[in-house]
Every structure is written in C-alpha cells, then in structure tokens.
Design an enzyme around this catalytic site. Structure first.
Site, PDB file in Angstrom:
ATOM      1  CG  ASN A 233      -3.922   1.787   7.280  1.00  0.00           C
ATOM      2  OD1 ASN A 233      -3.231   0.918   8.083  1.00  0.00           O
ATOM      3  ND2 ASN A 233      -5.131   1.501   6.469  1.00  0.00           N
TER       4      ASN A 233
ATOM      5  CE  LYS B 134      -4.599  -1.035   3.703  1.00  0.00           C
ATOM      6  NZ  LYS B 134      -5.386  -1.293   2.691  1.00  0.00           N
TER       7      LYS B 134
ATOM      8  CG  HIS C 285      -9.378   1.132   5.984  1.00  0.00           C
ATOM      9  ND1 HIS C 285      -9.643   0.086   5.102  1.00  0.00           N
ATOM     10  CD2 HIS C 285      -8.350   1.830   5.291  1.00  0.00           C
ATOM     11  CE1 HIS C 285      -8.778   0.051   3.981  1.00  0.00           C
ATOM     12  NE2 HIS C 285      -8.042   1.085   4.061  1.00  0.00           N
TER      13      HIS C 285
ATOM     14  CD  GLU D 230      -8.148  -3.035   4.020  1.00  0.00           C
ATOM     15  OE1 GLU D 230      -7.591  -2.821   4.949  1.00  0.00           O
ATOM     16  OE2 GLU D 230      -7.740  -2.646   2.825  1.00  0.00           O
TER      17      GLU D 230
ATOM     18  CD  GLU E  79      -8.186   4.987   2.072  1.00  0.00           C
ATOM     19  OE1 GLU E  79      -6.977   4.820   1.997  1.00  0.00           O
ATOM     20  OE2 GLU E  79      -8.627   3.999   2.752  1.00  0.00           O
TER      21      GLU E  79
ATOM     22  N   GLY F  69      -5.436  -1.596  -2.666  1.00  0.00           N
ATOM     23  CA  GLY F  69      -4.672  -3.018  -2.945  1.00  0.00           C
ATOM     24  C   GLY F  69      -4.806  -3.873  -4.136  1.00  0.00           C
TER      25      GLY F  69
ATOM     26  CB  SER G 115      -3.399   1.705  -6.210  1.00  0.00           C
ATOM     27  OG  SER G 115      -3.835   0.085  -5.855  1.00  0.00           O
TER      28      SER G 115
HETATM   29  O1  LIG Z   1      -5.417   2.843   3.877  1.00  0.00           O
HETATM   30  C1  LIG Z   1      -4.950   2.793   2.593  1.00  0.00           C
HETATM   31  C2  LIG Z   1      -5.579   2.265   1.674  1.00  0.00           C
HETATM   32  O2  LIG Z   1      -6.425   1.232   2.018  1.00  0.00           O
HETATM   33  C3  LIG Z   1      -4.938   2.142   0.507  1.00  0.00           C
HETATM   34  O3  LIG Z   1      -4.224   0.975   0.233  1.00  0.00           O
HETATM   35  P1  LIG Z   1      -3.293   0.409  -0.717  1.00  0.00           P
HETATM   36  O4  LIG Z   1      -2.503   1.781  -0.927  1.00  0.00           O
HETATM   37  O5  LIG Z   1      -2.519  -0.722  -0.379  1.00  0.00           O
HETATM   38  O6  LIG Z   1      -4.205   0.507  -2.002  1.00  0.00           O
END
Ligand SMILES: O=C[C@H](O)COP(=O)(O)O
Length: 255
Positions: free
Chosen positions: A11, A13, A97, A99, A167, A173, A213
């Site tokens: 992802n 983002k 998601h 977010e 998640e 993150g 993460s």
């Molecule tokens: O969609 C992916 C997740 O939000 C994980 O993000 P991350 O690997 O940066 O923690």
C-alpha cells in the site's frame, strides 16, 4: 481443501511522484521472487498512477486501488467509482483502511457497504480491520475486530474475493510491529469467528493477512505463524526490502 495462497500487498498510500513510481516498478520487475503458485503480489499506488503502474508492472503482479465509492458513480466530486476501476481493469481495491476510518470518518457499516458494492462489480477486496492502542489496552481487541468483521459479514454472502487484513492501528507506521504471537492470536480468533458466524469453509479458505510495520527483518517470523497468510505493507512497500517480504512466502511453502 486447497491451501491458502500467500498474499503480499503493497500500500503506497499518498506517496510518490511519476519518477518514484518508475523506480519502484523497476525494482519489482527485476526481482527474483517465488512463482505465482506460491505468492500473490498486489501493489496499490495512488489513483493517478494506477494506469502507469499497471502498464509497466510485470504480468505476475497485480494492482489495487486504495479506495472506491460506495455505490454507482455520479455526482460525487472527488470520488472514484468501482465502475471506473473495472473500466481500467484494476482487479483489487483496499477498503476500510484505518486511516480512512479515522481521518475520513468511515464507519464499519459504510465500509461494509463499499465492500459489498465493489464485490458486486467484480472487484476483489482487501478489507482492513484493526483495534486502536486504547482498545488493545482495554482488552477489547477481539471484540473490536469481530464487530468490524460482523459488519462485513452482514452485507456479503460470498467471501471468495475477500482478503481480510488485520492491521492494529498502533502498529501502522509506528515501527512497533505486533509480535508474531500477538498477530497469530488475533488471526486465530478471527478464523474461529468466521467458523462460527460465516462457515467453516469460508474460515478455512479466507486469507487473513497482517499489516503494521512489517519489514524485511520481521516478515519471516510473522509469516511462520499458521494463521498469518501474508501481509499488507505500507512504508516498506516503497523500498527494495518489499522484495524480501514477498520472498517470505517461502516460509510457508517450505513448511
Ligand atoms: O496498509 C498498510 C498499513 O497501513 C501498514 O503500514 P506500515 O507498513 O507503514 O506500518
């Protein structure tokens, strides 16, 4: 029953430029990774780069959108419809998601409506669920993820094209990855929830992937857990170590 194929989603983002996209895709295209029989790889660039990535990406990898509108397109300024994704032959979409749940106020019901609509249009869905730190500390993790999954289960009858992404919000993150035992505990709980509330067949066949993460250093230990069927990767999916995460699929195939 057929084994669940390992799934690795990237992802991206709201990151990147056209130049970055070329660089990332070049790394992916040149990587030696396990075959399509062993791992399914899906990358999710921002909408504006989807056609570019789809055009450049190796044929054994696939693409996902990061969101889509809850029903048929029309007068919804700024939205992207499921029909448009179908038109561009984008086979996957990430929905729910954390977010979007937190920042855009998407409720579990709204997310479930989006999932049902995307599936009805033939788009496969990576459906995200997960608890906040407060909820984990209050001991309500399973309750929270079960409620999020229930909202989905109430609106869909066919789980064939759904990948469930657990998640934990506190791990996204933050560099604070769930331990393999923590991930396994929730994945196992979710699979048991599916057995009881959907069906044993759906519980057995639905891939439950972990996100939060994940990186090249921690992926193998997580992948070794029996109910971790892959990953949804954020930050590390923009880096060459994403290839190592894809390769962690071999932990399963050699088990
Ligand atoms: O969609 C992916 C997740 O939000 C994980 O993000 P991350 O690997 O940066 O923690």
């Amino acid at each position: 029953m057929a084994a669940r194929k390992f799934f690795v989603g990237g992802n991206w983002k709201c990151n990147g430029t056209g130049e970055d996209v070329k660089k990332i895709v070049t790394v992916l295209n040149e990587a030696e990774v396990p075959s399509e029989d062993v791992v399914e790889v899906v990358v999710s660039p921002p909408f504006v780069f989807l056609p570019q990535v789809k055009g450049l990406l190796r044929p054994d990898f696939s693409v996902a959108a990061q969101n889509c509108w809850v029903r048929k397109g029309g007068a919804f300024t700024g939205e992207i419809s499921a029909e448009m994704l179908v038109n561009l032959q984008v086979p996957w979409v990430i929905l729910g998601h954390s977010e979007r749940r937190a920042l855009m106020g998407e409720s579990s019901d709204f997310v479930a409506d989006k999932i049902a609509y995307a599936l009805s249009q033939g788009i496969k869905v990576i459906a995200c669920i997960g608890e906040t730190l407060e909820q984990r500390e209050a001991g309500t993790t399973m309750e929270v993820v079960a409620a999020q999954t229930k909202a989905i289960a109430e609106k869909i009858s066919d789980w064939t094209n759904v990948v469930l992404a657990y998640e934990p919000v506190w791990a996204i993150g933050t560099g604070k990855v769930a331990t393999p035992a923590q991930a396994q505990e929730v994945h196992d709980g979710l699979r048991k929830w599916l057995v009881t509330n959907v069906s044993p067949a759906v519980a057995e066949s639905t891939r439950i992937i972990y996100g939060g993460s994940v990186n090249g250093a921690n992926c193998k230990e997580l992948a070794a857990k029996p109910d971790v069927d892959g990953f949804l990767v954020g930050g590390a999916s923009l880096k060459p170590e994403f290839v190592d995460i894809i390769k962690s699929a071999t932990v399963k195939s050699s088990a």
